[in-house]
Motif scaffolding. Structure first.
Motif, PDB file in Angstrom:
ATOM      1  N   THR A 321     -48.943  30.798   4.848  1.00  0.00           N
ATOM      2  CA  THR A 321     -48.579  31.468   6.097  1.00  0.00           C
ATOM      3  C   THR A 321     -47.084  31.354   6.385  1.00  0.00           C
ATOM      4  OG1 THR A 321     -50.751  30.962   6.983  1.00  0.00           O
ATOM      5  CG2 THR A 321     -49.043  31.519   8.583  1.00  0.00           C
ATOM      6  N   PHE A 322     -46.549  30.187   6.169  1.00  0.00           N
ATOM      7  CA  PHE A 322     -45.169  29.938   6.622  1.00  0.00           C
ATOM      8  C   PHE A 322     -44.161  29.927   5.474  1.00  0.00           C
ATOM      9  CE2 PHE A 322     -47.872  27.883   9.929  1.00  0.00           C
ATOM     10  CZ  PHE A 322     -47.517  28.714  10.971  1.00  0.00           C
ATOM     11  N   ARG A 323     -44.609  30.292   4.273  1.00  0.00           N
ATOM     12  CA  ARG A 323     -43.744  30.173   3.108  1.00  0.00           C
ATOM     13  C   ARG A 323     -42.528  31.073   3.238  1.00  0.00           C
ATOM     14  NH1 ARG A 323     -44.761  34.767  -0.207  1.00  0.00           N
ATOM     15  NH2 ARG A 323     -46.510  35.775   0.841  1.00  0.00           N
ATOM     16  N   THR A 324     -41.460  30.644   2.664  1.00  0.00           N
ATOM     17  CA  THR A 324     -40.249  31.429   2.602  1.00  0.00           C
ATOM     18  C   THR A 324     -39.373  30.756   1.572  1.00  0.00           C
ATOM     19  OG1 THR A 324     -38.368  32.275   3.849  1.00  0.00           O
ATOM     20  CG2 THR A 324     -39.161  30.130   4.495  1.00  0.00           C
ATOM     21  N   ALA A 325     -38.400  31.454   1.073  1.00  0.00           N
ATOM     22  CA  ALA A 325     -37.472  30.828   0.136  1.00  0.00           C
ATOM     23  C   ALA A 325     -36.112  31.446   0.372  1.00  0.00           C
ATOM     24  CB  ALA A 325     -37.934  31.066  -1.295  1.00  0.00           C
ATOM     25  N   THR A 326     -35.097  30.636   0.407  1.00  0.00           N
ATOM     26  CA  THR A 326     -33.753  31.166   0.569  1.00  0.00           C
ATOM     27  C   THR A 326     -32.836  30.429  -0.379  1.00  0.00           C
ATOM     28  OG1 THR A 326     -33.199  29.531   2.216  1.00  0.00           O
ATOM     29  CG2 THR A 326     -34.073  31.607   3.041  1.00  0.00           C
ATOM     30  N   ASP A 327     -31.739  31.049  -0.662  1.00  0.00           N
ATOM     31  CA  ASP A 327     -30.772  30.427  -1.571  1.00  0.00           C
ATOM     32  C   ASP A 327     -30.028  29.292  -0.902  1.00  0.00           C
ATOM     33  OD1 ASP A 327     -31.508  32.375  -3.297  1.00  0.00           O
ATOM     34  OD2 ASP A 327     -29.896  33.740  -2.714  1.00  0.00           O
ATOM     35  N   TYR A 328     -29.828  29.437   0.452  1.00  0.00           N
ATOM     36  CA  TYR A 328     -28.943  28.456   1.091  1.00  0.00           C
ATOM     37  C   TYR A 328     -29.637  27.165   1.492  1.00  0.00           C
ATOM     38  CZ  TYR A 328     -30.889  30.676   5.280  1.00  0.00           C
ATOM     39  OH  TYR A 328     -31.742  31.180   6.222  1.00  0.00           O
ATOM     40  N   MET A 329     -30.973  27.146   1.514  1.00  0.00           N
ATOM     41  CA  MET A 329     -31.638  25.901   1.898  1.00  0.00           C
ATOM     42  C   MET A 329     -31.678  24.963   0.698  1.00  0.00           C
ATOM     43  SD  MET A 329     -32.336  26.080   5.115  1.00  0.00           S
ATOM     44  CE  MET A 329     -33.640  24.927   5.582  1.00  0.00           C
ATOM     45  N   ASP A 338     -41.309  21.194   2.689  1.00  0.00           N
ATOM     46  CA  ASP A 338     -40.167  21.444   3.558  1.00  0.00           C
ATOM     47  C   ASP A 338     -40.693  22.077   4.831  1.00  0.00           C
ATOM     48  OD1 ASP A 338     -37.883  20.528   2.183  1.00  0.00           O
ATOM     49  OD2 ASP A 338     -37.928  22.301   0.874  1.00  0.00           O
ATOM     50  N   PRO A 339     -40.438  21.464   5.983  1.00  0.00           N
ATOM     51  CA  PRO A 339     -40.980  22.048   7.219  1.00  0.00           C
ATOM     52  C   PRO A 339     -40.576  23.512   7.453  1.00  0.00           C
ATOM     53  CG  PRO A 339     -40.362  19.789   7.628  1.00  0.00           C
ATOM     54  CD  PRO A 339     -39.912  20.102   6.228  1.00  0.00           C
ATOM     55  N   TYR A 340     -39.367  23.915   7.058  1.00  0.00           N
ATOM     56  CA  TYR A 340     -38.982  25.318   7.330  1.00  0.00           C
ATOM     57  C   TYR A 340     -39.889  26.276   6.566  1.00  0.00           C
ATOM     58  CZ  TYR A 340     -36.657  26.331   2.857  1.00  0.00           C
ATOM     59  OH  TYR A 340     -36.390  26.573   1.535  1.00  0.00           O
ATOM     60  N   ALA A 341     -40.503  25.789   5.493  1.00  0.00           N
ATOM     61  CA  ALA A 341     -41.346  26.657   4.679  1.00  0.00           C
ATOM     62  C   ALA A 341     -42.833  26.337   4.825  1.00  0.00           C
ATOM     63  CB  ALA A 341     -40.927  26.546   3.216  1.00  0.00           C
ATOM     64  N   SER A 342     -43.174  25.507   5.814  1.00  0.00           N
ATOM     65  CA  SER A 342     -44.602  25.198   5.997  1.00  0.00           C
ATOM     66  C   SER A 342     -44.983  25.094   7.470  1.00  0.00           C
ATOM     67  CB  SER A 342     -44.959  23.895   5.262  1.00  0.00           C
ATOM     68  OG  SER A 342     -44.136  22.841   5.708  1.00  0.00           O
ATOM     69  N   THR A 343     -44.069  25.519   8.362  1.00  0.00           N
ATOM     70  CA  THR A 343     -44.345  25.515   9.803  1.00  0.00           C
ATOM     71  C   THR A 343     -43.661  26.729  10.434  1.00  0.00           C
ATOM     72  OG1 THR A 343     -42.373  24.355  10.625  1.00  0.00           O
ATOM     73  CG2 THR A 343     -44.134  22.981   9.723  1.00  0.00           C
ATOM     74  N   MET A 344     -43.948  26.967  11.718  1.00  0.00           N
ATOM     75  CA  MET A 344     -43.373  28.112  12.429  1.00  0.00           C
ATOM     76  C   MET A 344     -41.859  27.980  12.633  1.00  0.00           C
ATOM     77  SD  MET A 344     -45.022  30.657  14.323  1.00  0.00           S
ATOM     78  CE  MET A 344     -46.335  30.099  15.387  1.00  0.00           C
ATOM     79  N   GLN A 345     -41.401  26.755  12.906  1.00  0.00           N
ATOM     80  CA  GLN A 345     -39.991  26.564  13.267  1.00  0.00           C
ATOM     81  C   GLN A 345     -39.106  26.426  12.027  1.00  0.00           C
ATOM     82  OE1 GLN A 345     -39.312  23.695  16.487  1.00  0.00           O
ATOM     83  NE2 GLN A 345     -41.492  23.753  16.964  1.00  0.00           N
TER      84      GLN A 345
END
Ligand SMILES: *Cc1c(COP(=O)(O)O)cnc(C)c1O
Length: 470
Positions: A321-329, A338-345
């Motif tokens: 649901t919360f997955r995302t990937a970025t170059d800068y993280m 990683d919370p940014y990729a496994s939670t809403m915030q």
């Protein structure tokens, strides 16, 4: 010639002293003060131009004075309102650490220990509440219960409808619908709006005489929706409804949801904390069968806002649901989420520090003792009200009482006026509420661990005086 100037007072020391002494000063204040917006705005225009620097310690003192003058004091032991706690000194100290060290929780590698403290705490807490063994669930802190409920809805949609993450509702051949009781929190229709289902997708199911979700009504509603072409996918049981403290029948709902292939969410934002108390555990039977759980540490656990928690038994669905990937993280570290990729915030305060410091200081036995004491004060409040001639409606094992009497009636205006009259005494804050059956009732909730039997006597005495005068 003047001598050397004394060093400017340290703003942190001043704030800490104000926070430390607040409980002593609090009893001298009225729980509520509701000024007109204009009064505050004029003061700010006049006194706070922000055009020149001021000594920080003075600013801290002045702002604290404003907070004392113009707030409803939810930390007051006679604030019998909506689940807002008195905060413990330990929790406040933990929150100060979070502010000062400012760990960035988004990426594990930026805040390894803050992330692991939260993980450790939530595994312990979820297991202690009976949600499951630590390896059976994934959990994270949220801004509050509303975000946790929103997360539950989103994860359940992603879990159920395989194309939802990419295509949204277009991937759902039948329109999804979900179910809550008429006493459920209004964060659910709001979440339905936010996830694109629309508020009507949130079906409010009728309640029984104890204001608990009615299973028969739920079954009919689900059947009716299926016949009409909807796809029921989610039920939220409330463990401690906002108005009445009702506990929906979780074990029966778990059975129903398993049979009907529905995600069962338990919204225990306030009430689930009492699942930690062994002799109340039976009220939460079925918790280990729920798919997800909301619990707010900033309510019963007496921690400053905001500290919601989302527990979920389907870790892969949460990650999807919360997955995302970025170059800068920064790159992920090993097996850690990683919370940014496994939670809403994304960027996030170390919410867990205040909870950790509070719980580690009290120890689990201390936390259980505090909750047990609050529940006992709830029993005492109901008994005192009954002894004073009030009729307590739909009693709950949680520390909350809804009550009325024949002379008061159940119309909104009379009940509102009665609650306002209590607030106007300056002795207590209570609320008028509308129960799921439409009746208006008075509601008093023990939200503070500092509330004593003497405070309860004062409330009941104020109620009796006002009733005699009416
Ligand atoms: C408080 C509450 C919420 C909302 O939680 P917030 O922490 O205010 O966002 C949701 N459900 C229930 C049952 C609550 O008590």
């Amino acid at each position: 010639m003047s001598g050397p100037q004394p060093p400017a007072p340290d703003p942190i020391a001043v704030a800490a002293e104000l926070a430390r002494s607040l409980p002593e000063r609090m009893r001298a204040l009225a729980p509520a003060c509701v000024p007109a917006p204009q009064e505050i705005r004029e003061h700010l225009e006049r006194a706070w131009g922000l055009d020149a620097p001021r000594p920080a310690a003075e600013v801290v003192r002045a702002i604290a004075a404003l907070l004392e003058r113009w707030s409803t004091h939810v930390v007051h032991p006679r604030y019998y309102g909506f689940f807002n706690p008195s905060v413990t000194p330990e929790a406040v100290a933990g929150d100060l650490l979070a502010a000062a060290y400012n760990p960035q929780l988004a990426a594990w590698t930026h805040a390894p220990v803050a992330n692991e403290l939260e993980r450790h705490l939530l595994r312990t807490l979820g297991a202690a509440a009976g949600f499951g063994a630590p390896d059976e669930f994934l959990a994270h802190f949220t801004s509050g219960g509303a975000e946790a409920n929103h997360s539950a809805l989103l994860v359940a949609l992603t879990h159920r409808f395989s194309g939802f993450g990419r295509e949204g509702l277009a991937a759902c051949t039948r329109r999804p619908a979900f179910y809550v009781s008429a006493g459920a929190h209004d964060s659910f229709p709001k979440a339905a709006h936010a996830v694109g289902l629309g508020r009507d997708a949130c079906r409010k199911v009728g309640t029984d005489a104890a204001y608990r979700l009615d299973l028969g009504a739920l079954a009919s509603s689900v059947q009716r929706d299926r016949r009409a072409g909807f796809e029921p996918f989610f039920v939220a049981a409330t463990l401690g409804t906002t108005a009445c403290g009702a506990l929906d029948p979780l074990a029966e709902l778990a059975e129903f949801c398993a049979r009907e292939n529905l995600w069962l969410h338990a919204d225990g934002a306030w009430g689930a904390a009492w699942a930690l108390v062994p002799e109340l555990r039976h009220c939460f039977a079925g918790l280990s069968l729920a798919d997800s759980l909301t619990l707010d540490a900033h309510k019963a656990l007496q921690v400053p806002m905001g500290a919601g928690i989302f527990f979920c038994r389907h870790p892969e669905s949460v990650r999807r649901t919360f997955r995302t990937a970025t170059d800068y993280m920064p790159a992920a570290a090993g097996s850690a989420d990683d919370p940014y990729a496994s939670t809403m915030q994304w960027s996030r305060r170390a919410i867990g520090l205040k909870v950790f410091v509070a719980l580690a200081s009290a120890g689990m036995p201390g936390v259980v003792g505090m909750l047990r004491g609050m529940a006992a004060r709830g029993d005492a409040l109901r008994a005192k009200l009954a002894a004073a001639g009030w009729s307590v409606v739909a009693p709950t094992p949680l520390p909350l009482a809804c009550f009325t009497h024949a002379g008061l009636g159940t119309d909104e205006s009379a009940v509102r006026a009665a609650a306002d009259a209590v607030i106007a005494t300056g002795d207590a804050w209570i609320a008028p509420i509308r129960a799921p059956d439409g009746r208006w009732l008075l509601r008093a909730c023990i939200t503070s661990h500092l509330t004593t039997d003497g405070d309860l006597d004062a409330l009941v005495a104020a109620l009796s005086t006002l009733r005699a005068r009416a």
